[in-house]
Design a protein around this motif. Sequence first.
Motif, PDB file in Angstrom:
ATOM      1  N   ILE A 150     -30.998  17.864  45.599  1.00  0.00           N
ATOM      2  CA  ILE A 150     -32.371  17.923  45.172  1.00  0.00           C
ATOM      3  C   ILE A 150     -33.110  18.924  46.210  1.00  0.00           C
ATOM      4  N   VAL A 151     -33.348  20.263  45.499  1.00  0.00           N
ATOM      5  CA  VAL A 151     -33.695  21.294  46.203  1.00  0.00           C
ATOM      6  C   VAL A 151     -35.269  21.817  45.632  1.00  0.00           C
ATOM      7  N   ALA A 193     -34.753  27.278  45.790  1.00  0.00           N
ATOM      8  CA  ALA A 193     -33.728  27.102  45.029  1.00  0.00           C
ATOM      9  C   ALA A 193     -32.831  28.539  44.872  1.00  0.00           C
ATOM     10  N   GLU A 194     -33.746  29.582  44.140  1.00  0.00           N
ATOM     11  CA  GLU A 194     -33.180  30.787  43.778  1.00  0.00           C
ATOM     12  C   GLU A 194     -32.631  31.234  45.382  1.00  0.00           C
ATOM     13  N   LEU A 195     -33.151  31.175  46.196  1.00  0.00           N
ATOM     14  CA  LEU A 195     -32.743  31.923  47.560  1.00  0.00           C
ATOM     15  C   LEU A 195     -31.560  31.023  48.232  1.00  0.00           C
ATOM     16  N   SER A 200     -24.618  17.175  40.657  1.00  0.00           N
ATOM     17  CA  SER A 200     -25.661  17.545  39.925  1.00  0.00           C
ATOM     18  C   SER A 200     -26.915  18.411  40.873  1.00  0.00           C
ATOM     19  N   LEU A 201     -27.337  19.354  40.307  1.00  0.00           N
ATOM     20  CA  LEU A 201     -28.451  20.066  41.161  1.00  0.00           C
ATOM     21  C   LEU A 201     -29.814  19.794  40.094  1.00  0.00           C
ATOM     22  N   TYR A 202     -30.934  19.490  40.974  1.00  0.00           N
ATOM     23  CA  TYR A 202     -32.063  19.307  40.553  1.00  0.00           C
ATOM     24  C   TYR A 202     -33.335  19.920  41.318  1.00  0.00           C
ATOM     25  N   THR A 203     -34.226  20.224  40.865  1.00  0.00           N
ATOM     26  CA  THR A 203     -35.387  21.071  41.573  1.00  0.00           C
ATOM     27  C   THR A 203     -36.668  20.341  41.489  1.00  0.00           C
ATOM     28  N   TYR A 204     -37.559  20.393  42.663  1.00  0.00           N
ATOM     29  CA  TYR A 204     -38.546  19.636  42.537  1.00  0.00           C
ATOM     30  C   TYR A 204     -39.913  20.426  43.477  1.00  0.00           C
ATOM     31  N   GLY A 246     -40.641  21.967  38.371  1.00  0.00           N
ATOM     32  CA  GLY A 246     -39.277  21.567  38.547  1.00  0.00           C
ATOM     33  C   GLY A 246     -39.084  20.434  37.723  1.00  0.00           C
ATOM     34  N   ASP A 247     -37.721  19.864  38.019  1.00  0.00           N
ATOM     35  CA  ASP A 247     -37.247  18.687  37.394  1.00  0.00           C
ATOM     36  C   ASP A 247     -38.129  17.451  37.703  1.00  0.00           C
ATOM     37  N   PHE A 248     -38.444  17.342  38.885  1.00  0.00           N
ATOM     38  CA  PHE A 248     -39.469  16.504  39.438  1.00  0.00           C
ATOM     39  C   PHE A 248     -40.736  17.082  39.986  1.00  0.00           C
TER      40      PHE A 248
END
Length: 835
Positions: free
Chosen positions: A594-595, A600-602, A612-616, A621-623
Motif C-alpha cells: 500500500i503505497v 508510487a510512480e517514483l 497486490s499493489l494499492y495506492t492511498y 488513490g485506491d484508498f
Amino acid sequence: MESKLKVIVSGGGTGGHIFPAISIADAIKAARPDAEILFVGAKGRMEMTRVPAAGYKIVGLPICGFDRKNPFKNIAVLLKLVRSQIMARKLLKDFCPDVVVGVGGYASGPTLRMAGKLGIPTLIQEQNSYAGVTNKLLAKDAAKICVAYEGMERFFPEEKIMVTGNPVRRNLVENKMKRSDAARQLNLDPSKRILLIVGGSLGARTLNESVMANLDLIRISDDVQIIWQTGKYYFEEMKQRLAAEVPVPNLFPTDFISDMDAAYGAADLVVSRAGAGTISELCLLKKPVILVPSPNVAEDHQTKNAMALANKDAAIHIADVSARKELMPVALDVVKDMKKLEDLSANIFRMALKDSAEIIANEVLKLAKADKAFSIDNVESVYFIGAGGIGMSALIRYFLKSGKKVAGYDKTPSDLTNQLISEGADIHYDEGVELIPEYCKQSSKTLVVYTPAIPAEHKEFVWFRENGFEIQKRAQVLGTLTRTLDGLCVAGTHGKTTTSTMVAHIMNMMPDGCNAFLGGISKNYGSNLLQSEKSNYVVIEADEFDRSFHHLTPLRSVITAMDADHLDIYGTYENYIESFRHYSSLIKSGGALIVNTAVAELLKPRLAENVSLYTYSIDNGDFHAENIRIGRGTIVFDFVGPDRRIADIELGVPVRVNIENGIAAIAMALLSGATDEAILKGMATFRGCDRRFDFHLKEDNVVYVSDYAHHPEELRQCAISMKELYAGSKVTAIFQPHLYTRTRDFYKEFADSLSLFDEVYLVDIYPARELPIEGVTSQLIADNMKSGICKAVISLSQVPEVVERIKADTDVLVTVGAGDLENYVPKIVEILKSK
C-alpha cells in the motif's frame, strides 16, 4: 551455536577487483571472526601476492583471458579453462563453502559457474558502471548482485540487484587528516593550492605527457604546488627529461606515493584515472577530481565510470585523447576556483556509499544462513548491547514475556532502562566482560542483539564475536519474526511510527488482538510492545536507516513517503529510493503493498508474484478520504476503499497529517481482516505516541504541543496542521535540528517549512552520532527563513528563559525535534501553566 562459516572469494587480475575483495573478506571476518575464507585467483596475476599479504590463503587456477587479436592462441586458453573448471569443482567439494563471492575478472568464472552447478549460493560484486563480461555471464545463476551504480538492470536481472557501492579501505575515512597537517607532513606550504596527479602505481603515460607539455604554464603558476606520481615505469624517463628543462620549483615528481592518506588529505584537487575503486575513495573523501579515463580498459569501463559522475557535476571529465592539450590548463584554473571546488566536493560526496563492505558482508551472511535458519525457540537467554534504545526495549520486553533470561549493557541510565530493570532485565552501564551474567556466557544458549550505534571495538561486543555467539542486529531479529508470523510493516521517511501504532491499535480491537514492535511508546498501552497468543499478525515499524528494513519479510506493507533522508548513509537520493525498491521485493507472495500516491510512480516497486499493489492518499488513490470536517479541535472524515466506505471516522489525535496516516492504517487493517466496528473504535480512541503531536496543555489561553519532527516535510506537516487546527491563533515554534549532515543537506527546506509558523526560535543542532561540520549551524537555517520569522538562535539551556519571556504573547507553542529538547517539556509546561 553457530557452525563455522566458510566463504570462497574469487576473482582478480587488477587492483580494482582485488582490493574490494579483500575489504569484503575483512568485513566478513569482523562480523564472524571464526569464518574461514579462501581466495581463488589466476596463477601469475597480482592477486597471488596481494591476497597473502593481506593475511588470506589463495589458490591459483591456470585460467587466462582470451586473446581477441590472435584467435588461434585461444585453443590453449580453452584447454586452461577446462582445467580450471575441473580444479574449481574439486576445490568446492573439498572446501564446502556456504557462499561463493565473485568480484569480477576471468578468474571468478570457473569458480562461480561450478558453484552454481553444485547448488552453492553465489554473490557477484560489480565495481563498474558498465558490467564486465564475466559477471554478465554469471548473473543468471547468482543469488545476489551487488553494484556500485544505478541503472545496472541493463546487464543484470533487476530483482537480484542491490546498490551497495564499492568497498574501500576502512582506514581511509577513519584516519582522514586535516589539510594543513597533511600538507606539512609532505613538506608543502598549506597556504598555497595543492594539486595531486596520480595515474596508479605503474603510472599513466597520458597524464605524464600532459605535465611535460605544460611545464611553462606550471612554472608561472607558482601559487600552486603539484604532487606528481609518475609511476615506477616512467619515473627515470621523466626525471631525465626534467633535468634538461628550466627548473620547475612548484612541481614535485615521485615514482610512488607511499603515504596516500596524506596526499589525499593535502590535495585541493585530484587528477586521476577513473578506476571504480579510486572513484569510490574520492567520493567518500569529498575530493574534487578531474577524471581522465584510460582507453585501454576492457569495454571502456573507465569512460563510463567517469561519465556517471560528470553527468551529475560530481567530477570533470577530460578524454585521454584531449588530455595532453587540455588537462593542465583546466586543472590549474579549477584548483584556484574555490566555488567550483566546493560544488565538486558537495556533488561527489552525494554519490558516496558508506559501509559498502559491511553491507555486502551482511548479504553474504544472509545467503550462508538461507538453509540454516536460526531458531529463537532454542535460545535460553538474550543479551542486548545498547539496551536503552526505543526499538531495543520492545525486543527486551518481548523476550522477557517469552520466558527468556534477559541482560544487557547501555551507556547511561534512563527512565526506559529503569522500567526494563523493574520488568526483569539485568542491565548495567559500565563496559566490561566481567559484568556479563554467567547465564549469558554459554554460546549455545545465548542470542546477542546489538544496535549499529555500538562501536566495533566495544569490549563486550568483541568478546561475543571472538567466542562464536549468534550475534544479530535488532532488524535481523525482527526479520526472523516476520518469517514466522505475518508481518504488517510500515516504512517511509516519516509517518511510520504513528501509522504502525494506529494499525496495531485497530488490530487490537479485534477479538484475537495482535503483536506489535513499535518505534514509539503508545499512549494507549504505555508500551512499545503488544503481544497476543491468539494472533498470527505482528505489526513492525520498518526503519530504512542503515538499510535495516532489508531484513524484514512482510506479508503486507505501507510505504508512507520517500523524501530524501539519511544521505550520510545512502550518498544519493537515487540510492535511497533503490533501497525502498529492494524492500518492496521482500513482500511475501500473496501479500500486498500500500503505497502513497505521491511516491508510487517514483518507487516503481519490484513485487513478487501475486503481491497486490494499492495506492492511498488524503484525496485520491485506491484508498482515500472524503467529506473531511475540521473544526473546534476535531477532525472527522469518510474512508473510501475499492469496495468499502466507512462514514464518520473521528481522529483521536486531530491533526491533518493523521488523516493520511489514518487512511494507510485503515487500509492495512481492512486487508488484514479488521471490521468496520474495530476501525471506528480504534481510530476514535487512538491517543497517539509519546513525542508525536503530544498535547501537554489544552487550556483556553494557551496550547502546548511537542512533536518529534526532524525532517523538513515532517516539519511542514506539523506547521500546516497546527495553523489549521488553531486558525487565527499565533503559533510559535522552538525547533532543534537533528544531525549536522541533515542540516547541511536540507537547511533551505527546513527554512521554508519553519517559515510557515508565525514565530520561530532555533536551538543549536543536536549532534546524535555525528561530529560537527565546519560552517553548519542552526544559523544556516535562520539565514534562509522569511524575514522576521526567526527571532533568535539559542542554546538548549536558554529554552526555559525564552518560554518565560514569550509566554504572555503565546497562544500555541510547539517544541519540535528528535533530540534532547524533549527533556525540557516538564519545565515548559510548568512555565506555561503560570500564564
